[in-house]
Enzyme design. Structure first.
Site, PDB file in Angstrom:
ATOM      1  N   ASP A   2       0.942  -1.222  -0.057  1.00  0.00           N
ATOM      2  CA  ASP A   2       0.064   0.042  -0.224  1.00  0.00           C
ATOM      3  C   ASP A   2       0.843   1.193  -0.155  1.00  0.00           C
ATOM      4  O   ASP A   2       2.051   1.204   0.275  1.00  0.00           O
ATOM      5  CB  ASP A   2      -0.922   0.047   1.316  1.00  0.00           C
TER       6      ASP A   2
HETATM    7  C1  GLC Z   1      -4.188   4.416  -0.245  1.00  0.00           C
HETATM    8  C2  GLC Z   1      -5.157   3.171   0.221  1.00  0.00           C
HETATM    9  C3  GLC Z   1      -5.289   2.003  -0.843  1.00  0.00           C
HETATM   10  C4  GLC Z   1      -5.405   2.764  -2.118  1.00  0.00           C
HETATM   11  C5  GLC Z   1      -3.791   3.133  -2.454  1.00  0.00           C
HETATM   12  C6  GLC Z   1      -3.881   3.698  -3.838  1.00  0.00           C
HETATM   13  O1  GLC Z   1      -3.384   4.825   0.836  1.00  0.00           O
HETATM   14  O2  GLC Z   1      -4.769   2.477   1.231  1.00  0.00           O
HETATM   15  O3  GLC Z   1      -6.676   1.410  -0.474  1.00  0.00           O
HETATM   16  O4  GLC Z   1      -5.723   1.759  -2.997  1.00  0.00           O
HETATM   17  O5  GLC Z   1      -3.521   4.169  -1.342  1.00  0.00           O
HETATM   18  O6  GLC Z   1      -4.441   5.037  -3.830  1.00  0.00           O
END
Ligand code: GLC
Length: 706
Positions: free
Chosen positions: A267
């Site tokens: 993430d």
């Molecule tokens: C964010 C979220 C995740 C998302 C990613 C890309 O921090 O935790 O759910 O898909 O970044 O935006």
């Protein structure tokens, strides 16, 4: 004409992967494991400059559209040594331009086929927008509505998260990832993120191995079985080992137990966040630990650029890097990117917000709403004059919810617009107040509208960004200004219908006695107003059932249906207030009534390798056609590892015309429905007495033989 094996689409994917990896330098391998955020670079000719690098594995968060992405892709495919296509990722969570209900609402529909159809709409719009990878479905079981991200998942039940997660994977990917209409899905956030302490985001999660297997892992196993191409590791620290470096989860479970062969992306900056989490501030350690645990790609290009020197210094085996690269390339080959790297470029009007897309969103919005209360059958409305009041009545942004992707307020039909276009009588609209703050200057106008009308429709709840990522709430009660408006309106002495638009269950203990009806309308997307109006006016019959419990107050959290038993069932309760939930998981009213007969079983005992069939006759005893969901629960009152009071094992949604009776059956298979996991996921099947329930309306007991 393909000259090299990896370019030969007639060869098996694994052969093409092996050939390509064998040709790659460590720098090219490293870049395949990096996802860059292209928020700033507007010029496709900046190849190798600025943020764009044509050899990266993936690009995230670009809203430039198909034509621009094709420009970048052309450089990657035609102007680099190996021509490896880029995979374009975005958070297409509940729609792209055609935003449909948030996931927590979708689960209340108990209609996986409809949820799959909505995901298909999202996939078609994503491709038209130049995206072939979505970071969805989010299938994090959550039992704490203080956590803003409860809105993104399918509620408190593991089975529901698994069913709707799998349906969404099928909608995104179809049955064949190489089809041009498929996009890659991403199960997230692996794993246990919904157990965030205090409902605060990015926190520690104290999750036992047993709890992982009982509650948080089951949806992921169902998603992997559904063929999800990718998985995103989560931010949370799982009982001392952050998810992004948690080998037990990422390799032992995902790969060795479940055979997951796609890739895992971290993430956003979660590798770099290992510093604040107390694991290591050293990017080299973060890189090594992430790769060796089984996290293959570095979202937002944080630390993986350390790979070449880690390999050259002998601190990281190149074989570990190669395995991660194989996984990324495997997904790209499966997606058919080497044969079809470019997006079809179509006009906006041919790509987005098509009538059939909005029809799907509307149908899902109708089935996602839950009628929680309807005293004196005040609904459906037949009033000649309606006072439409509250901050949620005409706020298009609030209907979109968080993670609205490319959703635009101007494409939303609000309840005010829909009612004014539909209601036969007079609509007197008065906003009354904002969602927050302390401005009461609109109260007088609102009270006057109520006094001049037969019924009040009061729209309260949350702004769209009050739930979602990094939006935890210390209280799930309505904001004071909204409660004050309700009190003001009560002076008019008219029946009040409360329409709740929010991304989480709200604490309604003080509110519920003051209103005649409550419709949980969540955040329904572009057709929100139309769906709510049709339900209020009786043009449609509500059929949603709660996917998540409504605790009475914040203090009642956690409160969920599949809790474990108490040593003293009638004690240990809260002083001075009812302890039970205000509205339970599975609750939902409609404009007709359904009667359940007794459950009949085709036997009283079942062998471990046998089956037992439960049947129940359901009758629509009202005057309107309607849909009823039979939720099948099982109870295992005595087990070597104590079990939840009850747990969902299946559900059937049936449409019944007025007066119609339908017999609904469930074939119970002991291994699938009666076994439970131990703390390492081993399935335990124990002889003894079990009880099967149908929607909490009737039950029957049987014995599993030893
Ligand atoms: C964010 C979220 C995740 C998302 C990613 C890309 O921090 O935790 O759910 O898909 O970044 O935006």
């Amino acid at each position: 004409m393909s000259s090299l094996p990896y370019q030969d689409s007639s060869l098996p994917i694994e052969e093409r992967v092996s050939d390509l990896v064998s040709r790659m330098t460590i720098e090219e391998k490293t870049d395949q494991l990096i996802q860059i955020v292209m928020g700033l670079d507007e010029n496709p000719n900046n190849a190798g400059q600025g943020s764009f690098r044509p050899t990266v594995g993936s690009i995230l968060a670009s809203k430039r559209g198909a034509a621009a992405h094709n420009e970048y892709q052309r450089i990657a495919v035609e102007e680099t040594r190996l021509g490896i296509p880029i995979i374009w990722g975005y958070d297409v969570i509940h729609g792209c331009y055609t935003v449909y209900p948030v996931s927590l609402a979708q689960a209340c529909s108990f209609n996986p086929e409809l949820v799959e159809a909505a995901a298909r709409v999202a996939a078609e719009e994503a491709l038209a927008a130049g995206l072939n990878w979505t970071f969805a479905p989010m299938i994090d079981v959550c039992r704490d509505p203080r956590w803003g991200r409860i809105v993104e998942g399918y509620g408190e039940d593991p089975y529901l998260n698994g069913v709707f997660g799998a349906a969404t994977v099928r909608g995104f990917q179809t049955d064949d990832l190489s089809k041009p209409e498929a996009i890659a899905a991403c199960l997230k956030h692996f794993v246990g993120y919904g157990a965030s302490e205090g409902g605060r985001d990015y926190t520690y999660t104290d999750v036992s191995r047993h709890a992982l297997w009982e509650s948080y892992l089951p949806p992921y196993e169902m998603g992997v079985r559904a063929g999800a191409a990718t998985i995103m590791s989560s931010f949370n620290d799982i009982s001392g080992t952050p998810a992004v470096v948690n080998r037990y989860a990422l390799t032992e479970i995902l790969r060795e137990r479940w055979g997951f062969s796609g890739f895992v992306v971290s993430d956003w900056a979660s590798l770099q966040q290992l510093g604040p989490q107390g694991f290591s501030n050293d990017p080299a350690v973060q890189t090594k630990a992430g790769l060796e645990a089984g996290n293959d790609m570095d979202m937002a290009d944080q630390v993986f650029r350390n790979i070449p020197q880690l390999v050259e210094s002998g601190r990281l085996a190149e074989a570990v890097v190669d395995e991660a690269v194989r996984r990324v390339l495997r997904v790209k080959f499966r997606l058919g990117l080497f044969e079809n790297p470019y997006f079809e470029e179509k006009a906006f009007s041919e790509s987005f917000l098509l009538p059939e897309y909005k029809e799907t969103a509307y149908r899902l919005a109708l089935e996602s709403c839950v009628l929680l209360k309807n005293d004196a059958e005040i609904l459906p409305l037949d009033a000649r004059s309606i006072a439409l009041i509250g901050p949620g009545a005409d706020d298009p942004a609030a209907m979109l919810g968080n993670w609205e992707c490319f959703g635009r307020p101007e494409d939303v039909v609000t309840l005010r617009a829909a009612l004014e276009g539909r209601a036969a009588g007079t609509i007197r609209y008065a906003k009354g107040c904002e969602f927050g703050g302390d401005d009461r200057s609109g109260f007088g106008e609102a009270l006057a509208a109520a006094q001049d009308s037969e019924v009040v429709v009061l729209c309260l709840g949350e702004e769209s960004l009050w739930s979602g990522e990094n939006h935890s709430s210390a209280s799930i009660e309505l904001e004071p200004i909204q409660l004050a408006l309700l009190e003001e309106l009560r002076a008019a002495g008219k029946p009040i219908v409360l329409v709740l638009t929010a991304g989480r269950p709200l604490g309604l203990h003080e509110v519920e006695p003051k209103v005649h009806a409550i419709l949980a309308a969540w955040q329904l997307g572009v057709t929100a107003g139309t769906a709510i109006a049709d339900l209020l006016l009786g043009r449609a019959n509500p059929c949603g059932k709660l996917s998540v419990t409504f605790p009475r107050t914040t203090g009642h959290i956690p409160s969920y249906y599949c809790e474990h038993r108490r040593a003293r069932p009638d004690q240990g309760l809260y002083r001075g207030i009812e302890t039970s939930p205000l509205f339970e998981f599975g609750h939902g009213l409609c404009y007709t009534t359904f009667d359940y007969g007794a459950i009949t079983l085709d036997a009283t005992t079942v062998a471990a390798d046998g089956t037992i069939t439960a049947s129940v006759a359901v009758t629509n005893t009202g005057s309107r056609d309607g849909k009823e969901t039979v939720i099948w629960y099982v109870r295992d009152p005595e087990a070597s590892i104590t079990q939840p009071i009850r747990r969902v094992i299946a559900f059937d949604k049936v449409s019944l015309t007025a007066g119609e009776t339908r017999t609904v059956t469930l074939v119970i298979r002991p291994d699938e429905h009666l076994s439970y996991p131990d703390s390492d996921g081993k399935r335990i099947l124990e002889a003894g007495t079990f009880v099967v329930e149908a929607s909490g309306r009737c039950e029957a007991e049987f014995v599993l033989e030893g």
